[in-house]
Design an enzyme around this catalytic site. Structure first.
Site, mmCIF file in Angstrom:
data_model
loop_
_atom_site.group_PDB
_atom_site.id
_atom_site.type_symbol
_atom_site.label_atom_id
_atom_site.label_comp_id
_atom_site.label_asym_id
_atom_site.label_seq_id
_atom_site.Cartn_x
_atom_site.Cartn_y
_atom_site.Cartn_z
ATOM 1 N N GLU B 52 0.810 -1.223 0.000
ATOM 2 C CA GLU B 52 0.000 0.000 0.000
ATOM 3 C C GLU B 52 0.842 1.270 0.000
ATOM 4 O O GLU B 52 0.422 2.306 -0.510
ATOM 5 C CB GLU B 52 -0.960 0.009 1.194
ATOM 6 N N PHE B 114 -11.625 -7.117 14.066
ATOM 7 C CA PHE B 114 -10.552 -7.574 13.193
ATOM 8 C C PHE B 114 -10.227 -6.489 12.164
ATOM 9 O O PHE B 114 -11.116 -5.974 11.503
ATOM 10 C CB PHE B 114 -10.964 -8.878 12.484
ATOM 11 N N GLN B 115 -8.966 -6.165 12.058
ATOM 12 C CA GLN B 115 -8.461 -5.143 11.123
ATOM 13 C C GLN B 115 -9.099 -3.775 11.343
ATOM 14 O O GLN B 115 -9.310 -3.019 10.400
ATOM 15 C CB GLN B 115 -8.622 -5.611 9.672
ATOM 16 N N LYS B 164 -17.540 -0.479 6.124
ATOM 17 C CA LYS B 164 -17.978 -1.424 5.098
ATOM 18 C C LYS B 164 -19.483 -1.378 4.848
ATOM 19 O O LYS B 164 -19.935 -1.457 3.704
ATOM 20 C CB LYS B 164 -17.565 -2.848 5.516
ATOM 21 N N MET B 486 24.251 8.495 2.565
ATOM 22 C CA MET B 486 24.064 9.796 3.204
ATOM 23 C C MET B 486 24.292 9.693 4.715
ATOM 24 O O MET B 486 24.869 10.586 5.333
ATOM 25 C CB MET B 486 22.655 10.329 2.911
HETATM 26 C C1 LIG Z 1 12.300 5.476 5.284
HETATM 27 C C2 LIG Z 1 13.576 6.149 5.662
HETATM 28 N N1 LIG Z 1 14.362 5.604 6.618
HETATM 29 C C3 LIG Z 1 15.533 6.201 6.953
HETATM 30 C C4 LIG Z 1 15.932 7.352 6.339
HETATM 31 C C5 LIG Z 1 17.249 8.020 6.731
HETATM 32 N N2 LIG Z 1 18.164 8.026 5.569
HETATM 33 C C6 LIG Z 1 18.348 9.117 4.799
HETATM 34 S S1 LIG Z 1 19.373 8.838 3.508
HETATM 35 C C7 LIG Z 1 19.646 7.254 3.993
HETATM 36 C C8 LIG Z 1 20.532 6.359 3.203
HETATM 37 C C9 LIG Z 1 19.992 6.050 1.859
HETATM 38 O O1 LIG Z 1 20.744 5.015 1.283
HETATM 39 P P1 LIG Z 1 20.701 4.759 -0.261
HETATM 40 O O2 LIG Z 1 19.311 4.651 -0.727
HETATM 41 O O3 LIG Z 1 21.586 3.622 -0.601
HETATM 42 O O4 LIG Z 1 21.232 6.127 -0.865
HETATM 43 P P2 LIG Z 1 22.717 6.751 -0.806
HETATM 44 O O5 LIG Z 1 22.725 7.786 0.257
HETATM 45 O O6 LIG Z 1 23.672 5.639 -0.512
HETATM 46 O O7 LIG Z 1 22.900 7.331 -2.166
HETATM 47 C C10 LIG Z 1 18.925 6.965 5.159
HETATM 48 C C11 LIG Z 1 18.963 5.673 5.859
HETATM 49 C C12 LIG Z 1 15.064 7.888 5.371
HETATM 50 N N3 LIG Z 1 15.332 9.044 4.749
HETATM 51 N N4 LIG Z 1 13.914 7.264 5.034
#
Ligand SMILES: Cc1ncc(C[n+]2csc(CCOP(=O)(O)OP(=O)(O)O)c2C)c(N)n1
Ligand SMILES: [Mg+2]
Lengths: 166, 583
Positions: B52, B114-115, B164, B486
């Site tokens: 979803e 439920f749900q 529902k 990042m």
């Molecule tokens: C759902 C979610 N969880 C955690 C984060 C924190 N976060 C920001 S960038 C990142 C790393 C992303 O890794 P990747 O997709 O491999 O991209 P890269 O930075 O390596 O290019 C994380 C964990 C986020 N933005 N979104």
């Protein structure tokens, strides 16, 4: 500079509307000191009064954010205009001796309050007024032992011909 | 003659009357009457996702690339809670969306059935508004209001929770579509205040160091043409936020690039030194302003926004204008023309400002020696540049969240609005692929690329299956640095290089095989000399109708620069590793 705002809010009388208003305050970290809510003469509307505190910028934000809630129809800060603020306090105090009873009664008269319930041990007093009056009453109880304090939360209305309506 | 319809049929009819083409969703018990109503009609297509969250991002990508609201349908409980991240994503970026969630029958609400999940409660802080249907006869009005609220003023997601029994096929009511929606408590401003507009025009004409700072609001408000005219009319430099990229053509001489945390040196310096910051449809996000107390010390601020609550929320504003940005900018253009007619100004009034900007430009903060020399690792920036070159800048580009997102924002030069699709406000990993799907379905003949990181991709890669089912020929460029890049960059810069839970290089799947297993084309490249041929292969006519995933093994040591220094002003930036060229 923080100041006190008395926010009077007209909202659609619909399920969920109140929780949106209350949710806004916790979600955005605004404080609410008192909150009172009840239907109005127009059954499609409820009126909420909230006391909040913040600097001018925060209060301005609160008002803008309130307006963003779809069910909020009107908001007014009564602290900014000539207005009347009222709150009801019910206060139960120990009144065991004749001296105590007499003294409490005198204070009640000074504050133009009312004793609304009496037992051999206690007086229950109803005080109506703005918040500072209620606080002054509590302070003036002095030696009398306060057993319980219940406050309604403030409500308010503009003085003169000015009205908050849709 | 009014028709009598069941709640389920009414809901679908009401969507049809709103012009809805697609519903993105996933079925379950409480939504089954609605699903049956979808089955029995031909006007709206349902797209079955695999999770979803993806339905919401798909609706979001559809909305961002078209301006039309995206529509989502999920079941109660887990279906609804899975949609929450996508709703929050749309909310943060003001994307019009209507989410219909199934709910347990009215009589069972509150019984922990439920749900059962209180979806109105769960979603309350992340929706513009929500409704619960209490009687099937209210459905036409609720749907009309939901679309009205989602698409007008500052757009946003609206939830309709549908117990529902209100869609029971055995219960019918007259279908009466409201002719128009009127709500006494909801009347978003349109025209800006004339006096304020005149003030803003005078300030802009008088400024000697002006910068136009424009955000997502210009894209949402379809005001890109007006913004561009205004900037050109007065030769004012323009910077865009991450959400605003494409509102002003990126290759134009007057464009300074993106501003903010990973913005260009020239954009951030120009903001810091400006005498007038002219903000349009932007919200002074903390990723832009850095420390608000040190923000643009010499500037007065004009702020045009549809949302009064955005104005003066973060920094004081000298000329606030609440209104629809397109209408306000149109009035402003007329006002500026009038002023210039009365008092023509010489073409070179901004010359000294532009020469200062040119000096900042020479720093060339985005030039990281990207020459593809054999033997060197692939730099992620080069991969994006190559994508830009091969697609001739014409692709719709969705991205995920992380370093790759910033590289895409910095190096793909968007010429038009609604081409850059990314989760700016919430920063939702997993957004990239499903949002690209929403873009592709809305633009079947356009090139849609998804720039992702291997981490983000793994958050919604099950959608590769949906892509096969509906034949979405998306081109996925995965910048694989074998890490949550990042996060790792922040750990390098702020935590002494301690990579707490940000690497997993020993356990990554082979993405080429994954693409193939889902029935698509998988490619992989790790030598810089093979990069451009591999990107060309992705877009080769033979792959025109295929989804292609290119797994690009990039230099895992690379950081995103420039980067603003936390707690400083906009002028405080690190331009390269180890503090070289630090300002
Ligand atoms: C759902 C979610 N969880 C955690 C984060 C924190 N976060 C920001 S960038 C990142 C790393 C992303 O890794 P990747 O997709 O491999 O991209 P890269 O930075 O390596 O290019 C994380 C964990 C986020 N933005 N979104
Ligand atoms: Mg990565």
């Amino acid at each position: 500079m923080t100041r006190r705002a008395i926010l009077s809010v007209l909202i659609e009388n619909e399920p969920g509307a109140l929780s949106r208003v209350v949710g806004l305050f916790s979600q955005r970290g605004y404080n609410i000191e008192t909150l009172s809510v009840a239907p109005t003469d127009d059954e499609t509307l409820s009126r909420l009064t909230m006391i909040s505190e913040g600097d001018d910028a925060t209060i301005e934000q609160i008002i803008k954010q309130l307006y963003k809630i779809v069910e909020v129809v009107k908001v007014q800060d009564l602290a900014e205009i000539d207005s009347i603020e009222r709150e009801i306090m019910l206060i139960k105090v120990r009144a065991t001796t004749g001296d105590l009873r007499a003294e409490i009664k005198r204070t009640v008269d000074i504050f133009r309050a009312q004793v609304v319930d009496v037992t051999p041990e206690t007086y229950t007093v109803q005080v109506v007024g703005p918040e500072d009056k209620l606080r002054a009453f509590i302070a003036s109880m002095g030696d009398a032992k306060i057993l319980e304090v219940v406050r309604s939360g403030a409500t308010g209305i503009a003085r003169g011909t000015r009205v908050l309506s849709v | 003659m009014t028709e009598h319809l069941s709640g389920g049929d009414m809901l679908i009819r009401a969507l049809q009357d709103e012009g809805v083409e697609y519903i993105f969703g996933y079925p379950g018990g409480t939504a089954l009457h609605i699903y049956d109503a979808i089955f029995r009609q031909q006007h709206i297509d349902h797209i079955l996702v695999r999770h979803e969250q993806a339905a919401t991002h798909m609706a979001d990508g559809y909305a961002r690339s078209t301006g039309k609201p995206g529509v989502v349908l999920v079941t109660s409980g887990p279906g609804a809670t899975n949609a929450v991240t996508g709703i929050a994503t749309a909310y943060m970026d003001s994307i019009p969306m209507v989410v219909i969630s199934g709910q347990v029958p009215l009589a069972m609400i509150g019984s922990d059935a439920f749900q059962e999940t209180d979806m109105v409660g769960v979603s309350r802080p992340i929706v513009k508004h929500s409704f619960m249907v209490r009687d099937c006869k209210d459905i036409p009005e609720i749907v009309a209001k939901a679309f009205h609220i989602a698409t007008t003023g500052r757009p946003g997601p609206v939830v309709i929770d549908v117990p529902k029994d209100t869609t029971d096929p055995a219960i019918t009511a007259p279908y009466i579509r409201p002719e128009s929606v009127k709500m006494r408590s909801y009347n978003p401003a349109v025209r800006g205040n004339g006096r304020q507009i005149r003030k803003a025009a005078r300030a802009l004409v008088a400024a000697r160091r002006p910068v136009i700072y424009s955000g997502g609001g210009v894209i949402q408000g379809e005001a890109s043409a007006e913004l561009t005219s205004l900037a050109r009319q007065l030769n004012v430099p323009v910077t865009n936020t991450l959400m605003g990229l494409g509102a002003y053509p990126a290759e134009d001489r007057q464009f300074l690039g993106m501003l903010g945390m990973h913005g260009t040196y020239e954009a951030n310096m120009a903001m810091h030194e400006a005498d007038l910051v002219f903000a349009v449809g932007a919200r002074f996000d903390d990723r832009v302003t850095n420390d608000p107390a040190q923000f643009c010390p010499e500037a007065s601020v004009v702020h045009i926004d549809i949302d009064p609550a955005s104005i003066a929320k973060i920094v004081p504003v000298d000329v606030p204008i609440v209104g629809d940005v397109k209408s306000v900018l149109t009035d402003l253009l007329a006002e500026v023309a009038l002023l210039l007619e009365k008092e023509p100004r010489s073409a070179d009034v901004l010359n000294s400002w532009w020469s200062r900007i040119d000096v900042w430009r020479e720093k060339n903060g985005l030039n990281h020696d990207l020459k593809p020399e054999p033997g060197k690792r692939i730099l992620p920036q080069l991969a994006i540049q190559t994508l830009y070159k091969v697609t001739e800048g014409k692709a719709y580009v969705s991205s995920d969240v992380g370093q790759h997102q910033m590289f895409a924002a910095q190096y793909y030069k968007f010429a038009e609005p609604r081409r850059w699709i990314n989760s700016g406000g919430l920063g939702t990993m997993g957004f990239g692929l499903p949002s690209a799907m929403g873009v592709q379905i809305a633009h079947p003949n356009e090139t849609v690329a998804c720039v992702t990181g291997e981490g983000s991709f793994m958050m919604n890669m099950q959608e590769l299956s949906t892509c096969l089912q509906y034949k979405f020929p998306i081109k996925i460029m995965a910048l694989n640095n074998q890490a949550l890049g990042m996060v790792k960059q922040w750990q390098d810069m702020q935590y002494g290089g301690r990579h707490a839970s940000s690497t997993y290089s020993d356990s990554l799947p082979d993405f080429k095989t994954i693409a193939e297993a889902f029935g698509h084309v998988g490619l992989r490249v790790d030598r810089v000399e093979d990069l451009e041929p591999a990107v060309r292969e992705m877009f080769d006519p033979k792959n025109k109708d295929r989804l292609v995933l290119l797994d690009v093994w990039v230099d895992p040591e690379e950081h995103v620069y420039p980067m603003s220094i936390k707690g400083g002003s906009m002028a405080d930036m690190v331009l390269a590793k180890a503090g070289e060229g630090k300002e």
